[in-house]
Design an enzyme around this catalytic site. Structure first.
Site, mmCIF file in Angstrom:
data_model
loop_
_atom_site.group_PDB
_atom_site.id
_atom_site.type_symbol
_atom_site.label_atom_id
_atom_site.label_comp_id
_atom_site.label_asym_id
_atom_site.label_seq_id
_atom_site.Cartn_x
_atom_site.Cartn_y
_atom_site.Cartn_z
ATOM 1 N N GLY A 17 0.834 -1.198 0.000
ATOM 2 C CA GLY A 17 0.000 0.000 0.000
ATOM 3 C C GLY A 17 0.866 1.243 0.000
ATOM 4 O O GLY A 17 0.494 2.282 0.539
ATOM 5 N N GLY A 18 2.031 1.113 -0.631
ATOM 6 C CA GLY A 18 3.025 2.190 -0.598
ATOM 7 C C GLY A 18 2.602 3.468 -1.281
ATOM 8 O O GLY A 18 3.221 4.522 -1.062
ATOM 9 N N GLY A 20 -0.654 4.509 -1.033
ATOM 10 C CA GLY A 20 -1.915 4.858 -0.383
ATOM 11 C C GLY A 20 -1.825 6.123 0.443
ATOM 12 O O GLY A 20 -0.751 6.730 0.593
ATOM 13 N N SER A 23 0.446 6.007 3.691
ATOM 14 C CA SER A 23 1.847 6.031 3.287
ATOM 15 C C SER A 23 2.264 7.434 2.862
ATOM 16 O O SER A 23 3.330 7.921 3.247
ATOM 17 C CB SER A 23 2.064 5.040 2.139
ATOM 18 O OG SER A 23 3.411 5.013 1.744
ATOM 19 N N HIS A 240 -7.309 2.642 21.182
ATOM 20 C CA HIS A 240 -6.595 3.828 21.674
ATOM 21 C C HIS A 240 -6.849 4.089 23.151
ATOM 22 O O HIS A 240 -5.917 4.197 23.953
ATOM 23 C CB HIS A 240 -7.010 5.066 20.871
ATOM 24 C CG HIS A 240 -6.611 5.025 19.436
ATOM 25 N ND1 HIS A 240 -5.492 4.375 18.988
ATOM 26 C CD2 HIS A 240 -7.181 5.573 18.327
ATOM 27 C CE1 HIS A 240 -5.389 4.508 17.677
ATOM 28 N NE2 HIS A 240 -6.405 5.224 17.266
#
Length: 484
Positions: A17-18, A20, A23, A240
């Site tokens: 997903g570089g 996306g 990224s 979280h």
């Protein structure tokens, strides 16, 4: 103050997903900043892997545009950018098919640290992990980084953990939660376990209650399809806020070691009491003439999904018996703010007059914005006229105290990615920790679905539903104000 940086050996970081959004906005600009600060050794490589029709030069142009968009201009000097471009490569890969995997293997160096960042949807985690293993790409020092969501409930979380475990050992799996990479979150551990001042008071005998707030001004626009199937409970509380709760409440680990820290966090999750329906508030933001409603942002005609959750919970152990923890998170609220507030009990006996203004001490740990801490203490008001007391904050805003060192410190993603390269799992969630969080969360969701509970509508840019205020008011307490 001299920064001590642990050096690392040359490594390969493959980003699935570089090309996306994550990224482009976070991962690649963060890696550039680490390169600029000398934390990427000579020979380190960043390999983008995606279905995009790019070659190495096309990916380098994509990365340079991302860096120029999300890194300050003073750090984007031509020489550094040109050198950074040389570390970048690209392989066109089909995550669900066979195309591109042979080329990725040819480019791999299995004799070094390999980090595979899964910046893709959860449905691709299993297929990518399988292909990295079966096609002989992952070497003995391989690590995989997976983004949340880690499942949709306990069953899907177990299935995902099982799938990853078929191909990688738990010591190779890094479940990333960017909140744990924040400077102030890590300072919470330093505050508690590095100072004798607070730890003896950090228990039910001296603490009246603890508040944890994560408030956002943004809505769900652009994420409506995902968010409407998730909601605030799954999107924020289960991960979280649960992590912030654990770090606030856990016992001191025997040492600052990944398993020792995560063992103590797991004990807190398993000690959480079930929540009664009257101790839980759900909300959904409305709209007005200038702001779209949740329904409009989610592009749906009707929805029972919550964009706000507030709750009171208890931890069934000796340290916290009887001390309530109040958690809240929501979208389209009054201000963007993340904060942990420890409210201490009032003195058992006051020697001063009742109307002097004396109140309890309060420690506030601000995660964003304006990272820092302040401690509210009572002093005598200056001047004549008797013993008049006022509350004043002892403020340590990190930007004031640390100046340029804080401004140049790595952001959450940068810090966590470099921890992956170093093999440090302390700030990453373990599989049993994820499953325990879902085991506590699922019955709450199932209960309101069984009761067909509908969220209360609240005004945009407010503090949330009135019922959330009453959650504390009925206990004689008040939320700390949501403010920038």
């Amino acid at each position: 103050m001299v920064s001590r940086v642990i050096p690392v050996d040359p490594f390969d970081l493959v980003i699935f997903g570089g090309t996306g959004d994550l990224s482009r906005r976070k991962i690649l600009p963060g890696l550039y900043r680490r390169f600029r600060d000398g934390q990427m050794p000579e020979g380190a490589r960043i390999i983008g892997a995606a279905r995009s029709d790019l070659d190495d030069e096309g990916f380098r142009d994509f990365v340079e545009e991302a860096v120029r968009s999300f890194v300050s201009k003073r750090k984007c000097d031509p020489e550094t950018l040109a050198a950074f471009r040389k570390t970048l490569f690209f392989v066109q890969v089909d995550a669900l098919g066979d195309d591109g995997w042979a080329e990725l293997k040819d480019r791999s160096k299995p004799d070094r640290v390999q980090a595979f960042y899964f910046s893709v949807g959860p449905r691709l985690f299993g297929p990518i992990a399988e292909r990295l293993h079966t096609k002989g790409i992952a070497g003995p020092q391989a690590r995989i980084v997976v983004e949340k969501p880690f499942g949709h409930d306990i069953e899907t979380a177990r299935a995902l953990n099982a799938t990853l475990a078929e191909h990688f050992d738990e010591s190779q799996i890094y479940r990333i939660d960017h909140y744990l990479g924040k400077e102030t979150v890590q300072n919470l551990m330093a505050l508690r376990f590095g100072n004798m001042l607070f730890e003896p008071l950090w228990n039910a005998q001296y603490v009246d209650h603890i508040q944890i707030t994560v408030a956002e001004t943004v809505g769900v626009e652009g994420r409506g399809d995902y968010y409407d199937k998730s909601g605030a409970m799954r999107d924020m509380v289960q991960n979280h806020l649960m992590q912030l709760l654990c770090l606030t409440a856990m016992e001191p680990p025997s040492k600052f070691d990944s398993d020792a820290v995560r063992d103590e966090k797991l004990k807190i999750i398993r000690a959480l009491d079930p929540i009664a329906p009257e101790d839980l508030v759900r909300g959904q933001y409305a709209g007005d003439d200038e702001t779209a409603s949740y329904l409009a942002d989610a592009e749906t005609d009707s929805s029972d999904t919550e964009s706000f959750v507030a709750m009171k919970l208890h931890i069934a152990n000796w340290r916290w018996n009887g001390t309530p923890f109040y958690l809240r998170t929501g979208k389209r609220l009054k201000a963007r703010m993340s904060e942990i507030v420890v409210r201490f009990k009032e003195p058992p006996h006051s020697i001063f007059e009742a109307d002097t203004g004396q109140s309890a001490n309060e420690l506030s740990i601000r995660l964003q914005p304006n990272e820092g801490m302040d401690l509210k203490v009572t002093i005598k008001e200056p001047g004549p006229g008797g013993m008049r007391l006022i509350d004043v904050p002892l403020d340590m805003t990190f930007a004031d105290a640390l100046g340029e060192e804080l401004a140049d410190s790595p952001d959450a993603y940068e810090r966590l990615i470099m921890d992956v390269i170093r093999g440090n799992q302390t700030l990453f969630m373990r599989g049993d920790e994820v499953e325990a969080a879902w085991a506590w969360t699922d019955p709450i969701i199932e209960d309101w679905e069984r009761r067909r509970d509908k969220p209360t509508v609240y005004e945009p840019f407010s503090t949330g539903p009135e019922e959330a205020l009453m959650l504390l008011h009925k206990d004689g307490r008040r939320w700390r104000e949501i403010r920038e």
